[in-house]
Design a protein around this motif. Structure first.
Motif, PDB file in Angstrom:
ATOM      1  N   PHE A  32       0.931  -1.267   0.379  1.00 55.17           N
ATOM      2  CA  PHE A  32       0.000  -0.663  -0.483  1.00 55.17           C
ATOM      3  C   PHE A  32       0.388   1.258  -0.172  1.00 55.17           C
ATOM      4  CE2 PHE A  32      -2.285   3.205   2.857  1.00 55.17           C
ATOM      5  CZ  PHE A  32      -2.168   3.972   2.259  1.00 55.17           C
ATOM      6  N   VAL A  33       1.622   1.820   0.955  1.00 56.71           N
ATOM      7  CA  VAL A  33       3.289   2.403   0.895  1.00 56.71           C
ATOM      8  C   VAL A  33       3.328   2.947  -0.180  1.00 56.71           C
ATOM      9  CG1 VAL A  33       5.072   3.093   1.416  1.00 56.71           C
ATOM     10  CG2 VAL A  33       3.290   2.168   3.260  1.00 56.71           C
ATOM     11  N   ASP A  34       4.379   1.947  -0.906  1.00 61.30           N
ATOM     12  CA  ASP A  34       4.510   1.722  -2.349  1.00 61.30           C
ATOM     13  C   ASP A  34       3.964   1.917  -3.439  1.00 61.30           C
ATOM     14  OD1 ASP A  34       6.946   0.912  -0.947  1.00 61.30           O
ATOM     15  OD2 ASP A  34       6.706  -0.856  -1.564  1.00 61.30           O
ATOM     16  N   ALA A  35       2.239   1.470  -3.402  1.00 61.06           N
ATOM     17  CA  ALA A  35       1.575   2.362  -4.695  1.00 61.06           C
ATOM     18  C   ALA A  35       1.298   3.548  -4.116  1.00 61.06           C
ATOM     19  CB  ALA A  35       0.334   1.459  -4.056  1.00 61.06           C
ATOM     20  N   PHE A  36       0.845   4.087  -3.075  1.00 67.07           N
ATOM     21  CA  PHE A  36       0.773   5.692  -2.219  1.00 67.07           C
ATOM     22  C   PHE A  36       1.921   6.159  -2.964  1.00 67.07           C
ATOM     23  CE2 PHE A  36       0.165   9.261   0.497  1.00 67.07           C
ATOM     24  CZ  PHE A  36      -1.235   9.591   0.235  1.00 67.07           C
ATOM     25  N   ILE A  37       2.733   6.290  -2.697  1.00 64.03           N
ATOM     26  CA  ILE A  37       3.888   6.953  -3.055  1.00 64.03           C
ATOM     27  C   ILE A  37       4.531   6.820  -4.443  1.00 64.03           C
ATOM     28  CG2 ILE A  37       7.034   6.984  -3.250  1.00 64.03           C
ATOM     29  CD1 ILE A  37       6.789   5.552  -0.466  1.00 64.03           C
ATOM     30  N   SER A  38       3.513   5.732  -5.072  1.00 64.37           N
ATOM     31  CA  SER A  38       3.984   5.600  -7.139  1.00 64.37           C
ATOM     32  C   SER A  38       3.013   7.514  -7.762  1.00 64.37           C
ATOM     33  CB  SER A  38       4.128   4.453  -6.937  1.00 64.37           C
ATOM     34  OG  SER A  38       3.485   3.988  -8.550  1.00 64.37           O
ATOM     35  N   GLN A  39       1.989   6.472  -6.592  1.00 65.46           N
ATOM     36  CA  GLN A  39       0.802   7.944  -7.157  1.00 65.46           C
ATOM     37  C   GLN A  39       0.756   9.093  -7.406  1.00 65.46           C
ATOM     38  OE1 GLN A  39      -2.738   6.990  -5.223  1.00 65.46           O
ATOM     39  NE2 GLN A  39      -4.354   7.776  -6.635  1.00 65.46           N
ATOM     40  N   CYS A  40       1.633   9.582  -5.871  1.00 65.55           N
ATOM     41  CA  CYS A  40       1.777  10.905  -5.459  1.00 65.55           C
ATOM     42  C   CYS A  40       3.361  11.134  -6.711  1.00 65.55           C
ATOM     43  CB  CYS A  40       2.256  10.905  -4.294  1.00 65.55           C
ATOM     44  SG  CYS A  40       0.494  10.715  -3.576  1.00 65.55           S
ATOM     45  N   SER A  41       4.158  10.379  -7.095  1.00 64.99           N
ATOM     46  CA  SER A  41       4.803  10.514  -7.885  1.00 64.99           C
ATOM     47  C   SER A  41       4.447  10.536  -9.609  1.00 64.99           C
ATOM     48  CB  SER A  41       6.200   9.855  -7.306  1.00 64.99           C
ATOM     49  OG  SER A  41       5.631   8.347  -7.836  1.00 64.99           O
ATOM     50  N   ASN A  42       3.592  10.163 -10.407  1.00 64.40           N
ATOM     51  CA  ASN A  42       3.926   9.777 -10.983  1.00 64.40           C
ATOM     52  C   ASN A  42       2.837  10.534 -11.911  1.00 64.40           C
ATOM     53  OD1 ASN A  42       5.822   8.132 -11.649  1.00 64.40           O
ATOM     54  ND2 ASN A  42       4.149   6.403 -11.112  1.00 64.40           N
ATOM     55  N   LEU A  43       1.170  11.147 -10.682  1.00 65.39           N
ATOM     56  CA  LEU A  43       0.192  12.228 -11.136  1.00 65.39           C
ATOM     57  C   LEU A  43       0.525  13.313 -11.601  1.00 65.39           C
ATOM     58  CD1 LEU A  43      -2.028  11.402  -7.921  1.00 65.39           C
ATOM     59  CD2 LEU A  43      -2.649  11.206 -10.452  1.00 65.39           C
ATOM     60  N   GLU A  44       0.126  13.471 -12.793  1.00 63.12           N
ATOM     61  CA  GLU A  44       0.172  14.819 -14.054  1.00 63.12           C
ATOM     62  C   GLU A  44      -0.541  15.385 -12.835  1.00 63.12           C
ATOM     63  OE1 GLU A  44      -0.493  14.042 -17.425  1.00 63.12           O
ATOM     64  OE2 GLU A  44       0.687  13.007 -17.839  1.00 63.12           O
ATOM     65  N   GLN A  45      -0.195  17.179 -13.542  1.00 65.18           N
ATOM     66  CA  GLN A  45      -1.271  18.169 -12.322  1.00 65.18           C
ATOM     67  C   GLN A  45      -2.275  18.276 -13.162  1.00 65.18           C
ATOM     68  OE1 GLN A  45      -0.022  20.003 -10.109  1.00 65.18           O
ATOM     69  NE2 GLN A  45       1.636  18.442  -9.853  1.00 65.18           N
TER      70      GLN A  45
END
Length: 206
Positions: A150-163
């Motif tokens: 879960f933590v890794d998925a959350f971090i990945s989502q935060c870093s990959n999301l476009e504006q």
């Protein structure tokens, strides 16, 4: 956690804050003693430089040397004793629930570590509140593996999301000043949380 698009604004996300990351690093090593990055991330809690630990563990990790034992040569004097205790603790938490493992880490040494690096009691209170939140997050999961996923998925989502406009924007109250949104949710509006109990006690002092 429903895969709602989010944008972290103005600061690192919760799971990449220094103290949180160091606690999680212990969980990572408990389930994967060859996780080089996690070994390096937790090294500062043993008063060993992170970059030095990473470089050293790169050379020493092998099928016979794993986990914190990869740092044995860097642990001189009292650090050697502390490293041995820490390695033993990590070996006991792998099968615990993530919340129980975090509690054991905190009681075992991390609360004392916070005291040793904190400038004042207010900072200590803030860090302990953050780790309370980490426990709350972890209690939803039965195993450390599930929590780390879960933590890794959350971090990945935060870093990959476009504006993108169609996303929930997460920020502190301070960071939101001067901005305008159609809808705002203020979380944590509970007694002793907002305003924080330490701020109230500080203001009460003569």
């Amino acid at each position: 956690y429903r895969n709602i698009p989010i944008q972290y604004q103005g600061s690192e996300n919760f799971y990449e804050q220094s103290m949180v990351k160091q606690v999680i690093a212990h969980l990572r090593v408990a389930i994967d003693p060859y996780d080089l990055t996690a070994i390096a991330d937790l090294a500062p809690t043993l008063y060993i430089n992170r970059d030095t630990a990473y470089e050293h563990a790169t050379m020493t990790l092998n099928e016979n040397v794993k986990g914190l034992h990869a740092l044995n040569e860097l642990a001189i004097g009292y650090k050697s004793t502390e490293l041995a205790k820490r390695a033993a603790l990590i070996e006991t938490i792998g099968k615990l629930s993530p919340k129980s493992a975090i509690q054991k880490i905190r009681k075992g040494f991390f609360e004392k570590f916070i005291q040793s690096v904190a400038d004042n009691s207010l900072y200590q209170d803030m860090q302990n509140d953050i780790l309370d939140e980490l426990e709350t997050s972890a209690q939803r999961f039965k195993t450390i593996e599930e929590f780390i996923e879960f933590v890794d998925a959350f971090i990945s989502q935060c870093s990959n999301l476009e504006q993108a406009e169609d996303a929930v924007k997460l920020m502190t109250i301070h960071q939101s000043k001067g901005l305008e949104f159609k809808t705002v949710f203020v979380i944590g509006v509970c007694e002793r949380i907002l305003p924080h109990h330490s701020a109230i006690s500080t203001n009460d002092k003569p």
